[in-house]
Write a protein that holds these residues in place. Structure first.
Motif, PDB file in Angstrom:
ATOM      1  N   LEU A  44       0.838  -1.218   0.000  1.00  0.00           N
ATOM      2  CA  LEU A  44       0.000   0.000   0.000  1.00  0.00           C
ATOM      3  C   LEU A  44       0.863   1.255   0.000  1.00  0.00           C
ATOM      4  CD1 LEU A  44      -3.005  -0.356   2.493  1.00  0.00           C
ATOM      5  CD2 LEU A  44      -3.094   0.128   0.050  1.00  0.00           C
ATOM      6  N   GLU A  48       1.447   6.616  -6.808  1.00  0.00           N
ATOM      7  CA  GLU A  48       0.381   7.568  -7.143  1.00  0.00           C
ATOM      8  C   GLU A  48       0.954   8.974  -7.275  1.00  0.00           C
ATOM      9  OE1 GLU A  48      -2.989   7.724  -4.613  1.00  0.00           O
ATOM     10  OE2 GLU A  48      -3.790   5.778  -5.266  1.00  0.00           O
ATOM     11  N   GLN A  49       1.861   9.318  -6.359  1.00  0.00           N
ATOM     12  CA  GLN A  49       2.436  10.662  -6.370  1.00  0.00           C
ATOM     13  C   GLN A  49       3.422  10.833  -7.520  1.00  0.00           C
ATOM     14  OE1 GLN A  49       1.013  12.878  -4.400  1.00  0.00           O
ATOM     15  NE2 GLN A  49      -0.212  11.104  -3.787  1.00  0.00           N
ATOM     16  N   LEU A  87      -4.193   7.106 -10.003  1.00  0.00           N
ATOM     17  CA  LEU A  87      -5.029   6.864  -8.835  1.00  0.00           C
ATOM     18  C   LEU A  87      -5.294   5.359  -8.757  1.00  0.00           C
ATOM     19  CD1 LEU A  87      -6.352   8.761  -6.764  1.00  0.00           C
ATOM     20  CD2 LEU A  87      -8.457   8.600  -8.088  1.00  0.00           C
ATOM     21  N   MET A  88      -4.854   4.740  -7.686  1.00  0.00           N
ATOM     22  CA  MET A  88      -5.027   3.288  -7.545  1.00  0.00           C
ATOM     23  C   MET A  88      -6.400   2.986  -6.968  1.00  0.00           C
ATOM     24  SD  MET A  88      -1.966   1.707  -8.124  1.00  0.00           S
ATOM     25  CE  MET A  88      -0.225   1.984  -8.066  1.00  0.00           C
TER      26      MET A  88
END
Lengths: 84, 405
Positions: free
Chosen positions: A44, A51-52, A57-58
């Motif tokens: 995670l 994502e960053q 966007l997951m």
């Protein structure tokens, strides 16, 4: 956004630490994250960093589809393509 | 069932490892210095007892460093040292026989601050996944339990400074309920802007900028306390279990304990530290005359100092027992403070020497306590009483007794 490559993924994995018995420069691309010492929370964390760094966007079920480095690369690169 | 302490691990401003800590304490080397973990120049409190020479990257497994706060990093190392000191290999002890109970009063403030800053400056998706497990009070207990495969009862006690004694008492209860080995004690670390600001709200911290004057418990010019960080872990073990594995003579026995809670301010009723002392002595089956030394809570705030001096002189008589206050060298370490005092008390028992405050320490003329000053006092010590109070009215007293003759 440029594709995600293995070296870049490994850089992010290293920020989560490296287990004593694991060599990230070895043949790891199909080794499950779990066997590399990264539990689901670590995955995670890796996803959050991706994502960053890659402006994607997951989804909540991404964890199920990203069990190995290869799966993670494919998953993120598909998102990048879909967004392009 | 007799609860004994068979291993000690220290990560404190006075040193890493018990002998480094003990030699600093006996030499009276203060660790109170300007805060260096962040730029505190604009804060009203600028001095603290920091743990220096601690590099998590060198002392904590690589995967655990990014998952946990500085306070847990120190918790890992203290636990590892205490287990090694007790010569316990957790792999050789049945996993359900091993328990963990620590004290924690700040949680992972430095880690939490970093993530809160991301939340409010860059948005919720930038907050790291590890924030979910790093900040909360039980994080150190849980991480130690997982790392060493200790699957017996686990817990955390969060009532500031008193918690360090309460955790050891809880360890004794766990042994009574069947555990064989308990990792207890605690660490705390709150020397970041968020952590320090939270502490300021009590109004009890010293704003003096002179390291030699800022934290002066029991003196006439007491003006509050300074914060410290770090702590210690203790291996609390069933005496029979320790003997059966040939552990040698333990550092001491957890002989007595009691806790009390003060009435609310303005009630007109007196504070209850005295009751905690008397009940702890009763629990140990001893009288005040049996106690060789008291390790004071030593808050450094006039009212709290007076309460403690009165409680001690009421139980032991005027100047009736030597009193030590080594936390002057480290600042108040919150959940880590009392466990460190336990270590110091056990080393006092081991070596027969009571640490001293500086020669020129002027004690308030109204306090009738024998505060040890000047040179460390050489004397046989069999029984030590450790006191601790937690913000909000918590009092705890723990009696430690030498093992063997």
């Amino acid at each position: 956004m440029a594709d995600l490559g293995l070296e870049e993924l490994k850089k992010i994995m290293r920020t989560c630490g490296v287990a004593e018995s694991v060599d990230l420069d070895g043949d790891i691309i199909d080794t499950p994250f779990e066997l590399l010492g990264y539990d689901s929370l670590a995955v995670l964390e890796i996803q959050g960093q991706l994502e960053q760094s890659h402006a994607v966007l997951m989804s909540d079920d991404a964890l199920e589809q990203t069990k190995t480095p290869r799966q993670m690369l494919d998953f993120v690169n598909n998102l990048i393509m879909a967004g392009a | 069932m007799t609860a004994v302490i068979t291993g000690l691990g220290v990560v404190a401003p006075t040193g890493i490892g018990i002998e480094e800590h003990w030699s600093s304490v006996l030499a009276g080397d203060t660790a109170i210095k300007p805060i260096s973990r962040f730029d505190a120049s604009s804060y009203p409190v600028r001095l603290a007892g920091e743990v220096r020479e601690f590099d998590a990257a060198e002392r904590v497994p690589s995967l655990l460093v990014p998952q946990t706060d500085h306070w847990t990093h120190m918790g890992f190392l203290t636990a590892e040292m205490a287990l090694a000191d007790a010569r316990i290999d957790p792999a050789e002890v049945p996993e359900y026989d091993m328990a963990v109970v620590t004290a924690a009063s700040s949680g992972g403030t430095e880690f939490g601050q970093r993530e809160i800053q991301k939340l409010w400056s860059k948005g919720s998706r930038t907050v790291g996944a590890y924030q979910s497990i790093a900040w909360f009070y039980a994080a150190s207990t849980g991480q130690i339990s997982i790392r060493h495969g200790m699957r017996g009862p686990c817990g955390v006690i969060a009532n500031e400074q008193a918690g360090g004694l309460d955790a050891v008492a809880q360890a004794r209860r766990m042994l009574r309920n069947g555990a064989k080995v308990v990792v207890s004690g605690g660490t705390d670390a709150s020397l970041c802007p968020y952590g320090l600001t939270a502490q300021l709200s009590t109004g009890l911290l010293s704003r003096d900028s002179d390291p030699a004057r800022a934290f002066r418990p029991f003196s006439e010019d007491a003006c509050g306390y300074l914060p410290g960080e770090g702590g210690s872990k203790l291996i609390v073990e069933d005496a029979e279990h320790a003997a059966s594995r040939g552990a040698g003579t333990p550092y001491g026995e957890v002989a007595g304990y009691a806790a009390t809670f003060d009435p609310p301010p303005g009630s007109g009723r007196p504070p209850t530290l005295r009751g905690a002392i008397e009940n702890a002595l009763a629990d140990a089956g001893i009288t005040p005359a049996d106690v060789d030394v008291v390790f004071a809570d030593a808050m450094g705030e006039a009212g709290a100092d007076r309460d403690e001096a009165e409680a001690i002189s009421a139980v032991f008589g005027p100047e009736g027992v030597p009193v030590a206050a080594p936390k002057v060298l480290t600042g108040r370490m919150y959940a880590g403070g009392a466990p460190l005092d336990i270590v110091t008390a056990l080393l006092t028992i081991r070596d027969g020497v009571v640490p001293a405050l500086p020669e020129d320490w002027e004690i308030h003329p109204g306090y009738r306590i024998d505060l040890v000053r000047g040179a460390p006092r050489r004397m046989p010590v069999r029984t030590a009483l450790v006191l601790a109070r937690g913000y909000g009215g918590f009092n705890a007293a723990l009696v430690l007794r030498a093992c063997g003759t």
